[in-house]
Design a protein around this motif. Structure first.
Motif, PDB file in Angstrom:
ATOM      1  N   THR A   1    -117.645 -29.829-102.453  1.00 22.79           N
ATOM      2  CA  THR A   1    -117.194 -28.892-101.422  1.00 22.79           C
ATOM      3  C   THR A   1    -116.013 -29.391-100.593  1.00 22.79           C
ATOM      4  O   THR A   1    -114.962 -28.732-100.591  1.00 22.79           O
ATOM      5  CB  THR A   1    -118.370 -28.509-100.517  1.00 22.79           C
ATOM      6  OG1 THR A   1    -119.439 -28.088-101.339  1.00 22.79           O
ATOM      7  CG2 THR A   1    -117.984 -27.420 -99.556  1.00 22.79           C
TER       8      THR A   1
ATOM      9  N   TYR B   1    -112.049 -27.894-100.709  1.00 26.83           N
ATOM     10  CA  TYR B   1    -111.339 -27.378 -99.540  1.00 26.83           C
ATOM     11  C   TYR B   1    -110.034 -28.149 -99.362  1.00 26.83           C
ATOM     12  O   TYR B   1    -108.980 -27.571 -99.071  1.00 26.83           O
ATOM     13  CB  TYR B   1    -112.189 -27.527 -98.272  1.00 26.83           C
ATOM     14  CG  TYR B   1    -113.406 -26.627 -98.194  1.00 26.83           C
ATOM     15  CD1 TYR B   1    -113.751 -25.808 -99.255  1.00 26.83           C
ATOM     16  CD2 TYR B   1    -114.190 -26.596 -97.056  1.00 26.83           C
ATOM     17  CE1 TYR B   1    -114.864 -25.001 -99.192  1.00 26.83           C
ATOM     18  CE2 TYR B   1    -115.307 -25.786 -96.975  1.00 26.83           C
ATOM     19  CZ  TYR B   1    -115.643 -24.995 -98.060  1.00 26.83           C
ATOM     20  OH  TYR B   1    -116.735 -24.201 -97.988  1.00 26.83           O
TER      21      TYR B   1
ATOM     22  N   GLU C   1    -111.465 -26.633 -89.100  1.00 28.63           N
ATOM     23  CA  GLU C   1    -112.577 -26.251 -89.971  1.00 28.63           C
ATOM     24  C   GLU C   1    -113.104 -27.461 -90.739  1.00 28.63           C
ATOM     25  O   GLU C   1    -114.305 -27.680 -90.856  1.00 28.63           O
ATOM     26  CB  GLU C   1    -112.080 -25.172 -90.943  1.00 28.63           C
ATOM     27  CG  GLU C   1    -113.160 -24.585 -91.801  1.00 28.63           C
ATOM     28  CD  GLU C   1    -112.603 -23.637 -92.842  1.00 28.63           C
ATOM     29  OE1 GLU C   1    -111.663 -24.021 -93.563  1.00 28.63           O
ATOM     30  OE2 GLU C   1    -113.091 -22.499 -92.928  1.00 28.63           O
TER      31      GLU C   1
ATOM     32  N   ALA D   1    -115.076 -29.580 -88.476  1.00 28.35           N
ATOM     33  CA  ALA D   1    -116.373 -28.966 -88.183  1.00 28.35           C
ATOM     34  C   ALA D   1    -117.330 -29.224 -89.341  1.00 28.35           C
ATOM     35  O   ALA D   1    -118.522 -29.438 -89.144  1.00 28.35           O
ATOM     36  CB  ALA D   1    -116.205 -27.473 -87.962  1.00 28.35           C
ATOM     37  N   LEU D   2    -116.768 -29.249 -90.547  1.00 27.50           N
ATOM     38  CA  LEU D   2    -117.599 -29.491 -91.720  1.00 27.50           C
ATOM     39  C   LEU D   2    -118.084 -30.933 -91.771  1.00 27.50           C
ATOM     40  O   LEU D   2    -119.211 -31.207 -92.170  1.00 27.50           O
ATOM     41  CB  LEU D   2    -116.779 -29.153 -92.973  1.00 27.50           C
ATOM     42  CG  LEU D   2    -117.425 -29.371 -94.335  1.00 27.50           C
ATOM     43  CD1 LEU D   2    -118.532 -28.370 -94.533  1.00 27.50           C
ATOM     44  CD2 LEU D   2    -116.396 -29.218 -95.435  1.00 27.50           C
ATOM     45  N   LEU D   3    -117.233 -31.879 -91.352  1.00 21.76           N
ATOM     46  CA  LEU D   3    -117.502 -33.278 -91.669  1.00 21.76           C
ATOM     47  C   LEU D   3    -117.729 -34.196 -90.485  1.00 21.76           C
ATOM     48  O   LEU D   3    -118.691 -34.961 -90.463  1.00 21.76           O
ATOM     49  CB  LEU D   3    -116.327 -33.842 -92.491  1.00 21.76           C
ATOM     50  CG  LEU D   3    -116.096 -33.177 -93.830  1.00 21.76           C
ATOM     51  CD1 LEU D   3    -114.814 -33.661 -94.434  1.00 21.76           C
ATOM     52  CD2 LEU D   3    -117.255 -33.461 -94.755  1.00 21.76           C
TER      53      LEU D   3
ATOM     54  N   GLY E   1    -118.834 -34.451 -87.485  1.00 21.60           N
ATOM     55  CA  GLY E   1    -120.082 -34.675 -86.783  1.00 21.60           C
ATOM     56  C   GLY E   1    -121.299 -34.767 -87.685  1.00 21.60           C
ATOM     57  O   GLY E   1    -122.421 -34.908 -87.204  1.00 21.60           O
ATOM     58  N   ASN E   2    -121.045 -34.715 -88.996  1.00 27.51           N
ATOM     59  CA  ASN E   2    -122.161 -34.683 -89.935  1.00 27.51           C
ATOM     60  C   ASN E   2    -122.956 -35.991 -89.890  1.00 27.51           C
ATOM     61  O   ASN E   2    -122.404 -37.066 -90.095  1.00 27.51           O
ATOM     62  CB  ASN E   2    -121.596 -34.428 -91.332  1.00 27.51           C
ATOM     63  CG  ASN E   2    -122.665 -34.184 -92.350  1.00 27.51           C
ATOM     64  OD1 ASN E   2    -123.557 -34.998 -92.525  1.00 27.51           O
ATOM     65  ND2 ASN E   2    -122.584 -33.056 -93.012  1.00 27.51           N
ATOM     66  N   GLU E   3    -124.253 -35.885 -89.655  1.00 26.73           N
ATOM     67  CA  GLU E   3    -125.072 -37.077 -89.447  1.00 26.73           C
ATOM     68  C   GLU E   3    -125.137 -37.956 -90.696  1.00 26.73           C
ATOM     69  O   GLU E   3    -125.183 -39.183 -90.591  1.00 26.73           O
ATOM     70  CB  GLU E   3    -126.495 -36.678 -89.039  1.00 26.73           C
ATOM     71  CG  GLU E   3    -126.635 -36.206 -87.604  1.00 26.73           C
ATOM     72  CD  GLU E   3    -126.242 -34.752 -87.426  1.00 26.73           C
ATOM     73  OE1 GLU E   3    -125.864 -34.099 -88.416  1.00 26.73           O
ATOM     74  OE2 GLU E   3    -126.278 -34.267 -86.287  1.00 26.73           O
TER      75      GLU E   3
ATOM     76  N   GLY F   1    -129.021 -33.376 -86.655  1.00 28.00           N
ATOM     77  CA  GLY F   1    -128.980 -32.288 -87.631  1.00 28.00           C
ATOM     78  C   GLY F   1    -128.038 -31.171 -87.241  1.00 28.00           C
ATOM     79  O   GLY F   1    -127.743 -30.308 -88.060  1.00 28.00           O
ATOM     80  N   SER F   2    -127.555 -31.182 -86.009  1.00 21.84           N
ATOM     81  CA  SER F   2    -126.654 -30.107 -85.604  1.00 21.84           C
ATOM     82  C   SER F   2    -125.325 -30.188 -86.353  1.00 21.84           C
ATOM     83  O   SER F   2    -124.729 -29.160 -86.684  1.00 21.84           O
ATOM     84  CB  SER F   2    -126.426 -30.149 -84.098  1.00 21.84           C
ATOM     85  OG  SER F   2    -125.838 -31.382 -83.745  1.00 21.84           O
ATOM     86  N   GLY F   3    -124.894 -31.412 -86.646  1.00 24.83           N
ATOM     87  CA  GLY F   3    -123.657 -31.583 -87.406  1.00 24.83           C
ATOM     88  C   GLY F   3    -123.785 -31.002 -88.788  1.00 24.83           C
ATOM     89  O   GLY F   3    -122.871 -30.348 -89.302  1.00 24.83           O
ATOM     90  N   ILE F   4    -124.949 -31.219 -89.402  1.00 24.36           N
ATOM     91  CA  ILE F   4    -125.170 -30.688 -90.753  1.00 24.36           C
ATOM     92  C   ILE F   4    -125.191 -29.162 -90.719  1.00 24.36           C
ATOM     93  O   ILE F   4    -124.583 -28.494 -91.562  1.00 24.36           O
ATOM     94  CB  ILE F   4    -126.492 -31.243 -91.325  1.00 24.36           C
ATOM     95  CG1 ILE F   4    -126.372 -32.760 -91.500  1.00 24.36           C
ATOM     96  CG2 ILE F   4    -126.844 -30.570 -92.639  1.00 24.36           C
ATOM     97  CD1 ILE F   4    -127.611 -33.432 -91.981  1.00 24.36           C
TER      98      ILE F   4
ATOM     99  N   GLN G   1    -123.763 -27.212 -88.552  1.00 20.87           N
ATOM    100  CA  GLN G   1    -122.401 -26.730 -88.325  1.00 20.87           C
ATOM    101  C   GLN G   1    -121.617 -26.720 -89.640  1.00 20.87           C
ATOM    102  O   GLN G   1    -120.888 -25.770 -89.937  1.00 20.87           O
ATOM    103  CB  GLN G   1    -121.730 -27.654 -87.315  1.00 20.87           C
ATOM    104  CG  GLN G   1    -120.549 -27.043 -86.626  1.00 20.87           C
ATOM    105  CD  GLN G   1    -119.830 -28.064 -85.769  1.00 20.87           C
ATOM    106  OE1 GLN G   1    -120.166 -29.247 -85.749  1.00 20.87           O
ATOM    107  NE2 GLN G   1    -118.838 -27.600 -85.046  1.00 20.87           N
ATOM    108  N   GLY G   2    -121.790 -27.798 -90.415  1.00 20.81           N
ATOM    109  CA  GLY G   2    -121.115 -27.880 -91.698  1.00 20.81           C
ATOM    110  C   GLY G   2    -121.552 -26.773 -92.637  1.00 20.81           C
ATOM    111  O   GLY G   2    -120.737 -26.162 -93.328  1.00 20.81           O
TER     112      GLY G   2
ATOM    113  N   VAL H   1    -119.830 -23.604 -91.881  1.00 22.12           N
ATOM    114  CA  VAL H   1    -118.466 -23.556 -92.429  1.00 22.12           C
ATOM    115  C   VAL H   1    -118.513 -23.197 -93.910  1.00 22.12           C
ATOM    116  O   VAL H   1    -117.750 -22.346 -94.391  1.00 22.12           O
ATOM    117  CB  VAL H   1    -117.750 -24.911 -92.218  1.00 22.12           C
ATOM    118  CG1 VAL H   1    -116.420 -24.924 -92.952  1.00 22.12           C
ATOM    119  CG2 VAL H   1    -117.563 -25.187 -90.755  1.00 22.12           C
ATOM    120  N   THR H   2    -119.431 -23.825 -94.625  1.00 17.00           N
ATOM    121  CA  THR H   2    -119.538 -23.547 -96.061  1.00 17.00           C
ATOM    122  C   THR H   2    -119.888 -22.079 -96.293  1.00 17.00           C
ATOM    123  O   THR H   2    -119.310 -21.430 -97.175  1.00 17.00           O
ATOM    124  CB  THR H   2    -120.632 -24.428 -96.687  1.00 17.00           C
ATOM    125  OG1 THR H   2    -120.629 -25.682 -96.045  1.00 17.00           O
ATOM    126  CG2 THR H   2    -120.396 -24.616 -98.148  1.00 17.00           C
TER     127      THR H   2
ATOM    128  N   LYS I   1    -119.242 -19.583 -94.361  1.00 16.54           N
ATOM    129  CA  LYS I   1    -118.085 -18.757 -94.029  1.00 16.54           C
ATOM    130  C   LYS I   1    -117.092 -18.728 -95.201  1.00 16.54           C
ATOM    131  O   LYS I   1    -116.556 -17.677 -95.558  1.00 16.54           O
ATOM    132  CB  LYS I   1    -117.408 -19.330 -92.781  1.00 16.54           C
ATOM    133  CG  LYS I   1    -116.901 -18.276 -91.829  1.00 16.54           C
ATOM    134  CD  LYS I   1    -116.657 -18.826 -90.435  1.00 16.54           C
ATOM    135  CE  LYS I   1    -115.489 -19.753 -90.334  1.00 16.54           C
ATOM    136  NZ  LYS I   1    -115.356 -20.365 -89.005  1.00 16.54           N
TER     137      LYS I   1
END
Lengths: 388, 212, 220
Positions: free
Chosen positions: A146, A150, A205, A208-210, A212-214, B3-6, B8-9, B12-13, B15
């Motif tokens: 993914t 992008y 975008e 936002a996708l990446l 902050g991703n835990e 888990g909020s970051g995931i 949010q991601g 995006v996907t 969308k």
């Protein structure tokens, strides 16, 4: 993290060892040369204690074609298309670095418009390279597809710009000694402006996708730490160096081209880990957008080529020059020695991703194999440049 | 919150996934063999030789076999042999022509240096890209006949550049005619001038075309 | 930063036994160099890295250069007054000498701390055959590690004190050093349709008659 590194093998010995050489129950794994995570044909000989890396020796040369020997047998102009093929993501900056070295060697002035166009193309290249790197790094993290798709979607827009200007997406062969080959039209500049305007929202975008991703944070933070002292001593340059907190960017230090006219900041990291290297690139892209806006707004009219520059029969006087610019991967430099003939007597490429690999072992020691993959990904190598 | 970051991601996907069905900006795939890509005018792939007249392609080649491109070609993929005789070119001046002109497209890297160094606008970049063959050697080695394409084709692929080239060539031809006219006038005014230099030219003109 | 002449004098004062030569670069880049002797090279390099006024903490680029033996003609011009009282004549005296072959390593140093550079260092081997050992500067700058391996691989310069001197780009069993000017690749000729130069010479050897022509010349 308690593994002690093994001593280097004695001088001249082969790295690959027979099982009897290894003390205890160490295991040797050959990663590559055909491995999806090595970004090409690159091999790492990894010695493992359980799953912890205790020794890692990179093996190069699977893509070696002796680019430098080719250049010694070709005219100065003839080497220009070959520089496209070094780091095939960044042909525009490779062209510029080579053109700059030759311009220093022969004392050729570059018109102002060409300098602006070079800056625009170099910053577009930086966007392209960093976007790709972020996508590939996610791929290395195991996030299959993914983010990379992008990233490639946006990259393709930049490549379309390059194609409509130079005729080729990746092998641009666009810069010449003393200017650029084609003058960008008003339509092209409008398209570039449109791309720049749309790139900020894409980055939002993407982040936002990446960012902050835990899972990404857990995989990258604290992994592959590089200290500033080692980075400087090992000749590490570019985003790798700045991620360790060293403020050294050739666009500021050397102030080549027309960079001193633009306002931009140099993002710096704190920890020198994989996450910092990722973040530095995202921030650098935002600064590149700022440079692009200023350069597109301030592009002067005028000639694109120095009329005194010769295309054919170019023979610089005897001497030598080392020209360097800040490429997306680090300092890309060309060392040229002329004996007054039509071909360079010596032509050497200072390839940033090759030299940045010097500290690969230091970064990987004590980590697991899965971490070695993302550490390698965060160094950002292109094998066309490493092996030359 | 962990888990909020995931989440949010994933948003995006989602969308992008939904957008790819109705937003043309997010739907970037091209159904290639059915839908051909719109190539930009500057696009270049493999050189071709320009001839002025499509009915006699090999007779109206602009190439005069000067071998500059052969010398400058970085991967050395051009092979030229000069002709022994001369043929009149577009302006009627007798010129050497390439008896052999071959490009090995398995080696050519489409760098267009041959186009830049050509002083006669004789070699230009083509836009072909569907050139796959099953034979590595013979089918990828293009000879003079395969390489030659008419100027009208050049106009269809690179209209701007072709118009520039045509204007330049026309201006050159006019200047040459003007010069010849002035020279002829000067010659007519000075009939006492020695005729000797003209003799070899006249003699050469009489040699039969089919010398080899 | 001080000029290179001042730097040379300072090094000469600190290392009286060292032989440091200023090599001028005639090109417009004016990147002049310091040629060091092999014995003191590493000590001088350490000094350059640690001196507070220089702090050349980054060795950016390491290159090898091959200079095969060549004949040089020196032209000495002297103006001789004409004894008869006419205009003075310029007499050219040509002397031929053989410039011995040598290999050279060039280091480009920059200071990240102070932002200056480049300072170019050159080291020269005794000849191109047996006296090809030079001190490694990898203990001073880690960045030289892979680059010196590359110079060893492609030029055959042996770096004494290098921690891991192995071939890097060529494979382990490879014999020669391909970047030397007199290197000739083994004759593994493969047919090429458009041969030039060396390839053409080889093509003629492999296909003595008739010489390969890419396409039959069609009638004009």
């Amino acid at each position: 993290m308690n593994a002690t590194p093994l001593a280097n093998p004695s001088s001249g010995a082969h790295v690959r060892s027979v099982p009897g050489d290894l003390p205890g129950d160490l295991m040797e794994v050959s990663m590559g040369p055909h491995h999806p995570s090595t970004h090409g044909v690159f091999r790492m000989i990894v010695t493992l204690d359980g799953e912890t890396i205790v020794r890692l020796k990179p093996v190069f040369g699977y893509l070696h074609r002796n680019h430098e020997k080719l250049a010694e047998n070709t005219s100065y102009l003839g080497s220009m298309p070959y520089t496209d093929r070094l780091d095939y993501l960044n042909s525009m900056t490779n062209n510029w670095a080579y053109a700059r070295a030759v311009e220093q060697l022969a004392g050729i002035a570059v018109p102002e418009r060409a300098e602006y166009v070079r800056v625009i193309l170099a910053e577009l290249t930086r966007l392209l390279n960093h976007t790709c790197l972020a996508g590939f790094l996610m791929q290395d993290c195991g996030c299959s597809g993914t983010p990379l798709m992008y990233a490639f979607r946006e990259r393709e827009k930049i490549l379309d710009l390059f194609e409509s200007l130079s005729g080729s997406r990746m092998m641009c062969n666009y810069q010449r000694f003393g200017g650029c080959r084609v003058d960008p039209s008003a339509a092209w500049l409008a398209a570039a402006q449109q791309l720049v305007d749309g790139y900020g929202p894409f980055l939002d975008e993407f982040e936002a996708l990446l960012t902050g991703n835990e899972i990404l944070l857990a995989r990258t933070q604290g992994v592959g730490r590089l200290s500033a002292a080692l980075a400087i001593n090992a000749g590490v340059t570019g985003p790798m160096l700045r991620a360790t907190g060293v403020n050294y960017d050739l666009r500021k230090v050397d102030g080549y081209g027309v960079y001193p006219r633009f306002q931009f900041r140099i993002p710096l990291g704190e920890h020198g880990d994989v996450y910092d290297r990722y973040m530095i690139r995202i921030l650098e892209m935002r600064e590149s957008l700022a440079i692009l806006r200023q350069a597109l707004a301030g592009l002067p009219a005028g000639p694109i080529m120095n009329p005194a520059a010769k295309l054919r029969g170019f023979r610089p006087k005897a001497g030598e020059a080392y020209g360097r610019i800040e490429g997306p991967k680090g300092e890309i430099g060309f060392h040229l020695v002329s004996d007054g003939g039509p071909n360079p007597w010596r032509y050497h490429v200072r390839a940033p991703s090759f030299i940045n690999l010097t500290i690969l072992e230091d970064l990987c020691l004590g980590h697991t194999v899965a971490d070695a993959v993302i550490i390698l990904g965060s160094i950002d190598i292109v094998l066309g440049e490493v092996d030359r | 919150m962990l888990g909020s970051g995931i989440l949010q991601g994933l948003l995006v996907t989602a969308k992008n996934f939904v957008g790819s069905f109705h937003d043309p900006a997010r739907y970037t795939t091209l159904e290639y063999p059915e839908v051909k890509p719109a190539l930009p005018e500057a696009y270049r792939n493999f050189p071709f030789l320009v001839c002025d007249n499509a009915t006699d392609p090999l007779g109206t080649l602009r190439c005069v076999a000067c071998q500059i491109c052969e010398k400058e070609c970085p991967p050395q993929c051009i092979y030229i042999e000069k002709s022994r005789d001369k043929k009149p070119d577009a302006t009627g001046k007798p010129q050497i022509y390439p008896a052999v002109f071959a490009i090995d497209t398995s080696v050519c890297m489409s760098c267009q240096i041959c186009v830049e160094v050509c002083p006669f606008d004789a070699i230009k970049m083509d836009q072909v890209f569907e050139v796959a063959t099953t034979d590595r050697y013979a089918a990828l080695l293009l000879d003079r006949g395969q390489l030659t394409k008419p100027n009208t084709y050049f106009h269809t692929i690179h209209p701007t550049e072709a118009a520039e080239v045509d204007a330049r060539l026309a201006a050159d031809r006019q200047a040459a005619e003007e010069k010849a006219r002035v020279a002829a006038l000067a010659k007519a005014k000075a009939p006492a001038a020695p005729q000797a230099p003209a003799a070899p030219v006249a003699k050469r003109d009489q040699t039969p075309e089919s010398a080899p | 930063m001080e000029t290179l002449t001042q730097l040379r004098d300072r090094i000469a004062a600190l290392f009286p036994a060292a032989n440091v030569v200023l090599v001028t670069n005639p090109s417009p880049s004016a990147q002049h160099a310091l040629r060091l002797d092999a014995t003191h090279a590493r000590a001088i390099a350490t000094f350059l890295r640690d001196d507070p006024a220089l702090q050349l903490d980054q060795c950016t680029n390491v290159t090898g250069i091959d200079w095969p033996e060549k004949e040089v003609v020196d032209v000495a011009r002297t103006t001789v007054a004409d004894p008869a009282g006419g205009a003075p004549r310029v007499v050219e005296e040509k002397t031929r000498r053989i410039e011995p072959g040598r290999l050279e390593v060039v280091y480009h140093l920059y200071s990240i701390a102070l932002g200056h550079g480049p300072v170019v260092l050159r080291l020269v081997t005794g000849n191109r055959t047996d006296a090809v050992t030079l001190p490694s500067l990898t203990p001073v700058w880690r960045s030289a590690e892979f680059q010196e391996r590359e110079v060893y691989d492609l030029f055959g310069i042996v770096f004494e004190g290098h921690p891991d001197l192995r071939r890097i780009l060529m494979w382990d069993g490879f014999k020669d050093h391909p970047m030397r000017r007199d290197y000739r690749e083994p004759d593994d000729y493969e047919w090429e349709p458009t041969p030039h130069g060396d390839v053409l010479a080889k093509a003629k050897l492999h296909y003595p008659a008739p010489a390969p022509t890419p396409a039959a010349p069609s009638a004009p």
